[in-house]
Motif scaffolding. Structure first.
Motif, PDB file in Angstrom:
ATOM      1  N   SER A   1     -12.431 -25.910 -43.841  1.00 49.18           N
ATOM      2  CA  SER A   1     -12.107 -27.295 -43.487  1.00 49.18           C
ATOM      3  C   SER A   1     -12.205 -27.478 -41.984  1.00 49.18           C
ATOM      4  CB  SER A   1     -10.712 -27.679 -43.984  1.00 49.18           C
ATOM      5  OG  SER A   1      -9.739 -26.784 -43.502  1.00 49.18           O
ATOM      6  N   ASN A   2     -12.353 -28.749 -41.561  1.00 50.22           N
ATOM      7  CA  ASN A   2     -12.465 -29.051 -40.133  1.00 50.22           C
ATOM      8  C   ASN A   2     -11.122 -29.472 -39.561  1.00 50.22           C
ATOM      9  OD1 ASN A   2     -12.098 -31.740 -40.937  1.00 50.22           O
ATOM     10  ND2 ASN A   2     -14.303 -32.179 -40.910  1.00 50.22           N
ATOM     11  N   SER A   3     -11.128 -29.880 -38.305  1.00 50.97           N
ATOM     12  CA  SER A   3      -9.875 -30.188 -37.609  1.00 50.97           C
ATOM     13  C   SER A   3      -9.134 -31.371 -38.212  1.00 50.97           C
ATOM     14  CB  SER A   3     -10.155 -30.453 -36.125  1.00 50.97           C
ATOM     15  OG  SER A   3     -11.108 -31.502 -35.974  1.00 50.97           O
ATOM     16  N   SER A   4      -9.824 -32.233 -38.928  1.00 50.75           N
ATOM     17  CA  SER A   4      -9.167 -33.373 -39.570  1.00 50.75           C
ATOM     18  C   SER A   4      -8.649 -33.037 -40.969  1.00 50.75           C
ATOM     19  CB  SER A   4     -10.135 -34.560 -39.651  1.00 50.75           C
ATOM     20  OG  SER A   4     -11.231 -34.266 -40.506  1.00 50.75           O
ATOM     21  N   GLY A   5      -8.892 -31.802 -41.411  1.00 45.91           N
ATOM     22  CA  GLY A   5      -8.426 -31.380 -42.723  1.00 45.91           C
ATOM     23  C   GLY A   5      -9.416 -31.628 -43.847  1.00 45.91           C
ATOM     24  N   THR A   6     -10.597 -32.131 -43.518  1.00 45.15           N
ATOM     25  CA  THR A   6     -11.617 -32.387 -44.538  1.00 45.15           C
ATOM     26  C   THR A   6     -12.308 -31.085 -44.935  1.00 45.15           C
ATOM     27  OG1 THR A   6     -12.027 -34.593 -43.642  1.00 45.15           O
ATOM     28  CG2 THR A   6     -13.730 -33.653 -45.071  1.00 45.15           C
ATOM     29  N   GLU A   7     -12.418 -30.855 -46.231  1.00 44.88           N
ATOM     30  CA  GLU A   7     -13.091 -29.651 -46.713  1.00 44.88           C
ATOM     31  C   GLU A   7     -14.600 -29.822 -46.555  1.00 44.88           C
ATOM     32  OE1 GLU A   7     -11.902 -26.709 -50.197  1.00 44.88           O
ATOM     33  OE2 GLU A   7     -12.804 -28.547 -51.010  1.00 44.88           O
ATOM     34  N   VAL A   8     -15.213 -28.909 -45.806  1.00 45.82           N
ATOM     35  CA  VAL A   8     -16.640 -29.017 -45.526  1.00 45.82           C
ATOM     36  C   VAL A   8     -17.486 -28.040 -46.354  1.00 45.82           C
ATOM     37  CG1 VAL A   8     -16.292 -29.921 -43.198  1.00 45.82           C
ATOM     38  CG2 VAL A   8     -16.395 -27.435 -43.553  1.00 45.82           C
ATOM     39  N   LEU A   9     -16.843 -27.045 -46.941  1.00 48.05           N
ATOM     40  CA  LEU A   9     -17.553 -26.084 -47.786  1.00 48.05           C
ATOM     41  C   LEU A   9     -16.535 -25.372 -48.663  1.00 48.05           C
ATOM     42  CD1 LEU A   9     -20.115 -24.391 -48.574  1.00 48.05           C
ATOM     43  CD2 LEU A   9     -19.518 -22.846 -46.682  1.00 48.05           C
ATOM     44  N   ALA A  10     -16.864 -25.202 -49.932  1.00 50.56           N
ATOM     45  CA  ALA A  10     -16.031 -24.407 -50.843  1.00 50.56           C
ATOM     46  C   ALA A  10     -16.957 -23.598 -51.734  1.00 50.56           C
ATOM     47  CB  ALA A  10     -15.123 -25.295 -51.680  1.00 50.56           C
ATOM     48  N   THR A  11     -16.656 -22.311 -51.885  1.00 51.92           N
ATOM     49  CA  THR A  11     -17.524 -21.418 -52.648  1.00 51.92           C
ATOM     50  C   THR A  11     -16.691 -20.456 -53.492  1.00 51.92           C
ATOM     51  OG1 THR A  11     -17.568 -19.862 -50.795  1.00 51.92           O
ATOM     52  CG2 THR A  11     -19.372 -21.445 -50.932  1.00 51.92           C
ATOM     53  N   ARG A  12     -17.313 -19.953 -54.539  1.00 50.49           N
ATOM     54  CA  ARG A  12     -16.738 -18.861 -55.320  1.00 50.49           C
ATOM     55  C   ARG A  12     -17.676 -17.670 -55.194  1.00 50.49           C
ATOM     56  NH1 ARG A  12     -15.620 -20.733 -61.010  1.00 50.49           N
ATOM     57  NH2 ARG A  12     -17.844 -20.325 -61.360  1.00 50.49           N
ATOM     58  N   HIS A  13     -17.100 -16.474 -55.017  1.00 51.79           N
ATOM     59  CA  HIS A  13     -17.904 -15.292 -54.726  1.00 51.79           C
ATOM     60  C   HIS A  13     -17.674 -14.186 -55.741  1.00 51.79           C
ATOM     61  CE1 HIS A  13     -19.198 -16.517 -50.613  1.00 51.79           C
ATOM     62  NE2 HIS A  13     -18.116 -17.258 -50.726  1.00 51.79           N
ATOM     63  N   LYS A  14     -18.728 -13.436 -56.018  1.00 51.34           N
ATOM     64  CA  LYS A  14     -18.625 -12.209 -56.805  1.00 51.34           C
ATOM     65  C   LYS A  14     -18.245 -11.082 -55.843  1.00 51.34           C
ATOM     66  CE  LYS A  14     -22.327 -13.585 -60.007  1.00 51.34           C
ATOM     67  NZ  LYS A  14     -23.666 -13.232 -60.547  1.00 51.34           N
ATOM     68  N   LEU A  15     -16.952 -10.918 -55.618  1.00 46.53           N
ATOM     69  CA  LEU A  15     -16.528  -9.892 -54.665  1.00 46.53           C
ATOM     70  C   LEU A  15     -16.826  -8.497 -55.224  1.00 46.53           C
ATOM     71  CD1 LEU A  15     -15.292  -9.614 -51.907  1.00 46.53           C
ATOM     72  CD2 LEU A  15     -13.031  -9.527 -52.971  1.00 46.53           C
ATOM     73  N   ASP A  16     -16.354  -8.193 -56.412  1.00 40.00           N
ATOM     74  CA  ASP A  16     -16.730  -7.045 -57.245  1.00 40.00           C
ATOM     75  C   ASP A  16     -16.955  -5.750 -56.469  1.00 40.00           C
ATOM     76  OD1 ASP A  16     -16.654  -9.025 -59.115  1.00 40.00           O
ATOM     77  OD2 ASP A  16     -18.781  -8.988 -59.597  1.00 40.00           O
ATOM     78  N   PRO A  17     -15.973  -5.253 -55.722  1.00 40.83           N
ATOM     79  CA  PRO A  17     -16.215  -4.052 -54.919  1.00 40.83           C
ATOM     80  C   PRO A  17     -16.171  -2.759 -55.721  1.00 40.83           C
ATOM     81  CG  PRO A  17     -13.947  -4.777 -54.666  1.00 40.83           C
ATOM     82  CD  PRO A  17     -14.631  -5.819 -55.502  1.00 40.83           C
ATOM     83  N   TRP A  18     -16.924  -1.785 -55.254  1.00 36.36           N
ATOM     84  CA  TRP A  18     -16.715  -0.384 -55.586  1.00 36.36           C
ATOM     85  C   TRP A  18     -15.760   0.191 -54.546  1.00 36.36           C
ATOM     86  CZ3 TRP A  18     -18.306   2.503 -59.683  1.00 36.36           C
ATOM     87  CH2 TRP A  18     -19.340   2.004 -60.472  1.00 36.36           C
ATOM     88  N   VAL A  19     -14.824   1.033 -54.988  1.00 37.50           N
ATOM     89  CA  VAL A  19     -13.954   1.776 -54.074  1.00 37.50           C
ATOM     90  C   VAL A  19     -14.096   3.253 -54.419  1.00 37.50           C
ATOM     91  CG1 VAL A  19     -11.617   2.144 -53.226  1.00 37.50           C
ATOM     92  CG2 VAL A  19     -12.352  -0.163 -53.865  1.00 37.50           C
ATOM     93  N   LEU A  20     -14.746   3.991 -53.520  1.00 37.26           N
ATOM     94  CA  LEU A  20     -15.028   5.411 -53.735  1.00 37.26           C
ATOM     95  C   LEU A  20     -14.148   6.239 -52.811  1.00 37.26           C
ATOM     96  CD1 LEU A  20     -18.937   5.175 -53.776  1.00 37.26           C
ATOM     97  CD2 LEU A  20     -17.339   4.890 -55.700  1.00 37.26           C
ATOM     98  N   SER A  21     -13.351   7.146 -53.409  1.00 38.51           N
ATOM     99  CA  SER A  21     -12.300   7.830 -52.641  1.00 38.51           C
ATOM    100  C   SER A  21     -12.362   9.342 -52.823  1.00 38.51           C
ATOM    101  CB  SER A  21     -10.917   7.334 -53.088  1.00 38.51           C
ATOM    102  OG  SER A  21     -10.802   5.932 -52.979  1.00 38.51           O
TER     103      SER A  21
END
Length: 226
Positions: free
Chosen positions: A199-219
């Motif tokens: 969002s910008n300084s006036s509070g207007t949402e300028v972009l919204a996305t959903r992501h495939k985060l889906d991490p591998w965690v190798l330990s």
């Protein structure tokens, strides 16, 4: 989520209050100190608020290497419950399209609260392979708009929604005699789809996305069972 938090808290509290015991390769409790490679995907799953992103735009989250701790309780010799403690930090950049290289997310920090139930198949040689599965709750904080989001969209605020996901894991513990000490290799794959809101300084949402985060965690690291 409440059940997950309560169970993890109970495991940690019991561990702290348990008197120091001699190591035991067949003990009920096991703690691990690991080094982990966190390898997220980060691709765009859906654009929810589109400011006119060019066709072909996609994203990628960067990798990170972090210390990880785990606490595990063996309900039976073959079944255990494990929770992990980890803090990881990632950026998200534009990976394809005309804006390739632009940064959308800077310094996003994540706690992947995870609780898995594991099935162990110990062998007489001291090898203890296992598989596991369970819920995960990804907590996001301190995320900031990246340089591209600021310059191209005028965004000065970014918020990720905390998100429930699932995790599968597989690995092996290698006992070093009967001392309780051992070595551990572990791989986890998460499936989680968080949403991000710029969002910008006036509070207007300028972009919204959903992501495939889906991490591998190798330990990999050391274990102590008692």
């Amino acid at each position: 989520m409440k059940k997950l938090t309560l169970m993890a808290t109970a495991i940690a509290a019991i561990t702290v209050s348990t008197p120091a015991l001699a190591g035991d390769a067949a003990g009920r409790w096991q703690v691990k100190m690991l080094g982990s490679a966190v390898l997220p995907d980060g691709k765009l799953d859906k654009v929810l608020v589109d400011p006119g992103l060019p066709a072909g735009t996609d994203t990628k989250a960067d990798d990170n290497f972090v210390p990880t701790a785990s606490i595990e309780y063996f309900i039976t010799p073959n079944i255990s419950v494990e929770t992990i403690c980890c803090l990881t930090q990632h950026d998200v950049d534009i990976a394809t399209g005309p804006l390739t290289g632009g940064q959308l997310v800077a310094d996003r920090k994540i706690i992947p609260a995870t609780l898995t139930v594991k099935l162990h198949l110990p062998t007489k040689s001291g090898l203890n392979p296992y598989v596991g599965a369970g819920p995960a709750y990804f907590i996001f904080f301190n995320e900031e708009p990246g340089a591209a989001a600021r310059s191209l969209l005028g965004a000065n605020k970014l918020a990720f929604n905390d998100k429930v996901g699932v995790a599968l894991q597989a690995g092996v513990d290698v006992a070093l005699g009967q001392s309780g000490f051992g070595l551990s290799l572990d791989a986890k794959r998460y499936w989680v789809r968080p949403t991000a809101h710029w969002s910008n300084s006036s509070g207007t949402e300028v972009l919204a996305t959903r992501h495939k985060l889906d991490p591998w965690v190798l330990s990999a690291g050391v274990a102590y069972r008692f």
